[in-house]
Design an enzyme around this catalytic site. Structure first.
Site, mmCIF file in Angstrom:
data_model
loop_
_atom_site.group_PDB
_atom_site.id
_atom_site.type_symbol
_atom_site.label_atom_id
_atom_site.label_comp_id
_atom_site.label_asym_id
_atom_site.label_seq_id
_atom_site.Cartn_x
_atom_site.Cartn_y
_atom_site.Cartn_z
ATOM 1 N N HIS A 46 40.894 11.807 -16.366
ATOM 2 C CA HIS A 46 39.738 11.590 -17.251
ATOM 3 C C HIS A 46 39.812 10.154 -17.756
ATOM 4 O O HIS A 46 40.692 9.812 -18.547
ATOM 5 C CB HIS A 46 39.826 12.605 -18.396
ATOM 6 N N ASN A 81 32.451 7.691 -20.452
ATOM 7 C CA ASN A 81 33.262 8.029 -19.298
ATOM 8 C C ASN A 81 32.834 7.224 -18.084
ATOM 9 O O ASN A 81 31.762 6.630 -18.053
ATOM 10 C CB ASN A 81 33.079 9.516 -18.958
ATOM 11 N N ARG A 127 29.136 17.447 -22.419
ATOM 12 C CA ARG A 127 30.096 17.601 -23.517
ATOM 13 C C ARG A 127 30.540 16.232 -24.033
ATOM 14 O O ARG A 127 30.118 15.797 -25.094
ATOM 15 C CB ARG A 127 31.310 18.436 -23.046
ATOM 16 N N ASP A 128 31.317 15.525 -23.233
ATOM 17 C CA ASP A 128 31.893 14.274 -23.732
ATOM 18 C C ASP A 128 30.817 13.223 -23.950
ATOM 19 O O ASP A 128 30.904 12.415 -24.878
ATOM 20 C CB ASP A 128 32.942 13.762 -22.737
ATOM 21 N N CYS A 182 32.259 5.676 -27.986
ATOM 22 C CA CYS A 182 33.141 5.985 -29.101
ATOM 23 C C CYS A 182 32.412 5.631 -30.386
ATOM 24 O O CYS A 182 31.912 4.518 -30.530
ATOM 25 C CB CYS A 182 34.418 5.164 -28.960
ATOM 26 N N HIS A 220 37.823 6.658 -19.324
ATOM 27 C CA HIS A 220 36.676 6.021 -19.968
ATOM 28 C C HIS A 220 36.567 4.597 -19.443
ATOM 29 O O HIS A 220 37.569 3.950 -19.143
ATOM 30 C CB HIS A 220 36.838 6.045 -21.492
#
Lengths: 323, 323
Positions: free
Chosen positions: B214, B256, B20-21, B247, B216
């Site tokens: 969470h 992440n 997902r991320d 990003c 990064h």
């Protein structure tokens, strides 16, 4: 469990070791002219402690053949505390003659690593430190002696290294006359819990004589390990600009903790380093040019500083620039 | 100060969020076939929690268009707890229908970031969570609701985000019916001291309902931040295999925290993850093939595991493979 009140230090020292630990591990031989430019720019960015080279035979480490000359240059910069590595008495004599402020004698707590790299047992290195201390005192020199215990968390040859043996050797170095002692995770085996445990014991033993934590980022845990060591009371850390270095036996392996990333971590926590991170990032770009073809490491350079970043050391760095 | 007795947890959960991320932040659209292979291999390596996609309109995130299909596949794997992101009530309805175990509703504590990315104020998101909770209960579904408070340490648009506002919104999510809450350093602004302070307060407020940290690794502090959060009592962390992501607004920025590096850090501290790191490294190689041209991150893959490494989870991972 509440750790909210863990007292972090208000300041910490980052000792730039890229010119020694970084450059000795890569192929490119950086010309003296670029090394001087590096030292000058690092000083302008606020660096006040630097390991500048190694007093070893030139044929062994041609990358560091200009160490004495660089010491002479570095000594012209105000308030710069200059270190160099010495493997033995002869190196120490040269270091003392050069006028360096501190000489680091590496000892490998792994017997296998010690024999392979230094051709001495760890206890023979301790005996050499006693001879170095005697020579230093006989010369009436002020050069400080740091005993650096490496492979403190294991090694690629021997595997496990017992914490008790690491601490025994650290104590032996103090007994032999080392003014300072340090611990190094030479091969990047440490994790933060092991760092907490060993550094707490080391600081309890050596007190004010405990000098520095030296971490490699070989497996990504370098900054977490620094944070753990800082919680154990350590306030001085070795780091390399651009994370250069690595290990000849592990192609592509990262070198030391990256100076600019470490400075960012410390400053973001309100721990003053005296460093201007913007200037460090500019210097990293120049280093990247000088070392074209070599792999640089670190992360901050990609994204830059956060919008919210308030350096705690800007004033100090500003004064340094104007000085 | 003695921290030698900081009690680390005996186990921690790494939730794989790369599908997902990670995938939503890169250009390459990974075919469903490769995604299924990723999920299967991750499961074989011991992964038991996975965020598999996002229930958003396909035109907005074509990379995640196959989320419902992937949920169906993931549910066939034993003991795999499957999460997906939902931005609003419509997404939540689709998530509930898919049979996912948990849906994550992102809220941005930065009002500027919230308006720019979600076109809602943070409090409008809280109101949406109340509607999602009502819909979930009306459907008699067991799908858990996690409210994830992002930009918890600042944001690129607004800059500073007040910790009090982060915690107010976290409490509001609980009051609106979220079963779980999490905090995210969406843009990689956090350092470990700030993490300690905020996560201690968050855990004190939310107790067992506090679910996940969470982080990064945008500026290299991801693992140090995990360590700090773990000291504050957090035992579940999001991570991406190969550190993919980043990003769109910061070219080259890391994504992440890297799954394999994090697993190594935890296992090296004796914190069991149930993960087989060797298998994760093999899967990383496959991912690197699938995502040719994209930048992967992380450090462990270069040097490999230390000779001294004794995984605490090998048994668990072995059973998983045999299961």
């Amino acid at each position: 469990m509440s750790l909210i009140n863990i007292p972090l230090p208000s300041t910490a020292v980052i000792r730039e070791v890229g010119l020694r630990d970084g450059l000795q591990s890569i192929q490119t031989i950086l010309p003296s002219e670029h090394k001087r430019a590096w030292v000058q720019a690092a000083h302008a960015a606020g660096v006040r402690e630097i390991e500048i080279g190694s007093f070893v035979p030139k044929r062994l480490l041609p990358q560091l053949a200009d160490t004495a000359e660089l010491v002479a240059y570095a000594r012209t910069l105000p308030e710069l505390f200059v270190s160099a590595l010495v493997p033995n008495l002869r190196g120490a004599e040269n270091a003392i003659a050069s006028g360096v402020d501190l000489m680091i004698v590496p000892l490998s707590a792994s017997h296998a690593h010690s024999l392979a790299n230094l051709r001495k047992t760890p206890d023979e290195v301790v005996a050499e430190v006693a001879r170095i201390r005697a020579a230093r005192d006989a010369a009436g020199a002020k050069t400080l002696i740091e005993g650096g215990v490496g492979t403190a968390f294991g090694c690629t040859l021997q595997g496990e290294v017992e914490p008790d043996e690491v601490l025994r050797l650290m104590q032996a170095l103090l007994d032999a006359g080392a003014d300072r002692v340090s611990l190094a995770d030479t091969v990047g085996y440490a994790g933060p819990a092991a760092v907490s445990r060993l550094f707490e014991r080391a600081v309890a033993i050596a007190g004010e004589q405990f000098w520095c934590g030296h971490f490699h980022d070989t497996r990504g845990l370098g900054l977490a390990n620094v944070y753990a060591a800082m919680q154990a009371g350590v306030t001085r850390f070795d780091a390399c600009l651009g994370g250069i270095g690595g290990c000849p036996h592990a192609p592509g392996a990262s070198g030391n903790v990256t100076t600019e990333d470490l400075a960012f971590m410390l400053e973001s926590m309100g721990v003053g380093t005296g460093l201007d991170i913007g200037q460090l990032l500019s210097l990293r770009e120049r280093l990247s040019d000088w070392l074209r073809g070599e792999t640089l490491h670190g992360t901050l350079w990609r994204a830059g500083l956060p919008k919210t970043f308030h350096p705690h050391s800007s004033q100090a760095a500003q004064s340094a620039i104007l000085a």
